[in-house]
Design a protein around this motif. Structure first.
Motif, mmCIF file in Angstrom:
data_model
loop_
_atom_site.group_PDB
_atom_site.id
_atom_site.type_symbol
_atom_site.label_atom_id
_atom_site.label_comp_id
_atom_site.label_asym_id
_atom_site.label_seq_id
_atom_site.Cartn_x
_atom_site.Cartn_y
_atom_site.Cartn_z
ATOM 1 N N GLU A 124 60.231 10.616 18.142
ATOM 2 C CA GLU A 124 59.233 10.772 17.077
ATOM 3 C C GLU A 124 59.352 9.690 16.007
ATOM 4 O O GLU A 124 58.370 9.339 15.357
ATOM 5 N N ARG A 125 60.541 9.171 15.820
ATOM 6 C CA ARG A 125 60.738 8.153 14.774
ATOM 7 C C ARG A 125 59.974 6.872 15.060
ATOM 8 O O ARG A 125 59.766 6.056 14.166
ATOM 9 N N LEU A 126 59.529 6.691 16.293
ATOM 10 C CA LEU A 126 58.746 5.504 16.657
ATOM 11 C C LEU A 126 57.246 5.769 16.624
ATOM 12 O O LEU A 126 56.445 4.923 17.007
ATOM 13 N N SER A 127 56.853 6.948 16.125
ATOM 14 C CA SER A 127 55.439 7.287 16.005
ATOM 15 C C SER A 127 54.736 6.339 15.047
ATOM 16 O O SER A 127 55.348 5.745 14.157
ATOM 17 N N GLU A 128 53.446 6.248 15.233
ATOM 18 C CA GLU A 128 52.620 5.392 14.395
ATOM 19 C C GLU A 128 52.712 5.803 12.922
ATOM 20 O O GLU A 128 52.764 6.988 12.610
ATOM 21 N N ARG A 129 52.710 4.832 12.063
ATOM 22 C CA ARG A 129 52.720 5.100 10.624
ATOM 23 C C ARG A 129 51.344 5.607 10.189
ATOM 24 O O ARG A 129 50.319 5.054 10.581
ATOM 25 N N VAL A 130 51.351 6.625 9.350
ATOM 26 C CA VAL A 130 50.112 7.133 8.761
ATOM 27 C C VAL A 130 49.994 6.521 7.369
ATOM 28 O O VAL A 130 50.845 6.741 6.514
ATOM 29 N N LEU A 131 48.958 5.734 7.162
ATOM 30 C CA LEU A 131 48.735 5.094 5.869
ATOM 31 C C LEU A 131 48.231 6.104 4.848
ATOM 32 O O LEU A 131 48.643 6.104 3.690
ATOM 33 N N SER A 132 47.330 6.975 5.281
ATOM 34 C CA SER A 132 46.747 8.003 4.415
ATOM 35 C C SER A 132 46.188 9.107 5.308
ATOM 36 O O SER A 132 45.822 8.851 6.456
ATOM 37 N N SER A 133 46.120 10.292 4.768
ATOM 38 C CA SER A 133 45.557 11.396 5.554
ATOM 39 C C SER A 133 44.031 11.376 5.567
ATOM 40 O O SER A 133 43.405 12.114 6.317
ATOM 41 N N LYS A 134 43.437 10.518 4.750
ATOM 42 C CA LYS A 134 41.978 10.411 4.696
ATOM 43 C C LYS A 134 41.546 9.029 5.184
ATOM 44 O O LYS A 134 42.275 8.047 5.050
ATOM 45 N N ASP A 135 40.348 8.956 5.741
ATOM 46 C CA ASP A 135 39.780 7.669 6.128
ATOM 47 C C ASP A 135 39.289 6.947 4.878
ATOM 48 O O ASP A 135 38.699 7.570 3.989
ATOM 49 N N HIS A 136 39.544 5.656 4.830
ATOM 50 C CA HIS A 136 39.108 4.831 3.697
ATOM 51 C C HIS A 136 38.411 3.591 4.246
ATOM 52 O O HIS A 136 38.917 2.956 5.177
ATOM 53 N N SER A 137 37.297 3.231 3.665
ATOM 54 C CA SER A 137 36.577 2.037 4.118
ATOM 55 C C SER A 137 37.375 0.765 3.820
ATOM 56 O O SER A 137 37.215 -0.244 4.500
ATOM 57 N N ASN A 138 38.244 0.816 2.820
ATOM 58 C CA ASN A 138 39.048 -0.350 2.451
ATOM 59 C C ASN A 138 40.483 -0.241 2.971
ATOM 60 O O ASN A 138 41.415 -0.760 2.369
ATOM 61 N N TRP A 139 40.662 0.407 4.123
ATOM 62 C CA TRP A 139 42.001 0.644 4.659
ATOM 63 C C TRP A 139 42.781 -0.647 4.896
ATOM 64 O O TRP A 139 43.988 -0.686 4.708
ATOM 65 N N LEU A 140 42.076 -1.716 5.267
ATOM 66 C CA LEU A 140 42.765 -2.981 5.529
ATOM 67 C C LEU A 140 43.364 -3.543 4.238
ATOM 68 O O LEU A 140 44.503 -4.031 4.230
ATOM 69 N N GLU A 141 42.624 -3.448 3.159
ATOM 70 C CA GLU A 141 43.134 -3.870 1.853
ATOM 71 C C GLU A 141 44.310 -2.979 1.427
ATOM 72 O O GLU A 141 45.311 -3.464 0.896
ATOM 73 N N MET A 142 44.185 -1.702 1.686
ATOM 74 C CA MET A 142 45.270 -0.767 1.364
ATOM 75 C C MET A 142 46.528 -1.115 2.157
ATOM 76 O O MET A 142 47.639 -1.113 1.624
#
Length: 138
Positions: free
Chosen positions: A29-47
């Motif tokens: 599980e420690r190699l699971s994908e990182r979650v940036l945020s629990s919500k979708d954001h249009s500016n996710w790349l900037e985040m």
């Protein structure tokens, strides 16, 4: 030894090699994908870019770069204590980039953005000094 994120696409990536060398894939599980945020954001790349600069930056429902990096590094620390000399870790681009950044602080958003999918890096310790090299050929 092959250790992989439990996500289906990571297992699918590891399976042909595992069959070739007749090894089981160990899910971690420690190699699971990182979650940036629990919500979708249009500016996710900037985040995401901001999270490479501010490692403690944590968006609601997400994981900071430092938290994700530390999670991934614990896998490397564990495998360094085992008897196997060759270990394959299968993870996701953002976590892999953060794990590389741990050993090579100059590795950042720009380098993450240049990763191919899939991509392969070698991490070799020579006299406890990590040497990182991209070995994937597009």
């Amino acid at each position: 030894m092959i250790i992989s994120s439990p996500y289906k696409r990571a297992i699918k990536s590891a399976t042909p090699f595992a069959k070739t060398i007749s090894k089981e894939i160990i899910k971690d599980e420690r190699l699971s994908e990182r979650v940036l945020s629990s919500k979708d954001h249009s500016n996710w790349l900037e985040m995401l870019e901001d999270s490479f600069t501010e490692l403690d930056l944590c968006y609601p429902g997400g994981e900071s770069s430092k938290q994700a990096m530390n999670r991934g590094i614990t896998v490397i620390e564990d495998v360094l204590t085992c008897s196997s000399n060759h270990i394959m870790l299968v993870t996701h681009g953002n976590l892999m980039a953060l794990m590389i950044k741990h050993f090579q602080p100059s590795f950042g958003f720009k380098q993450w953005h240049q990763l191919s999918n899939p991509d392969v890096y070698s991490l070799v310790f020579e006299d406890y000094i990590p040497k990182i090299q991209r070995i994937w050929i597009d």
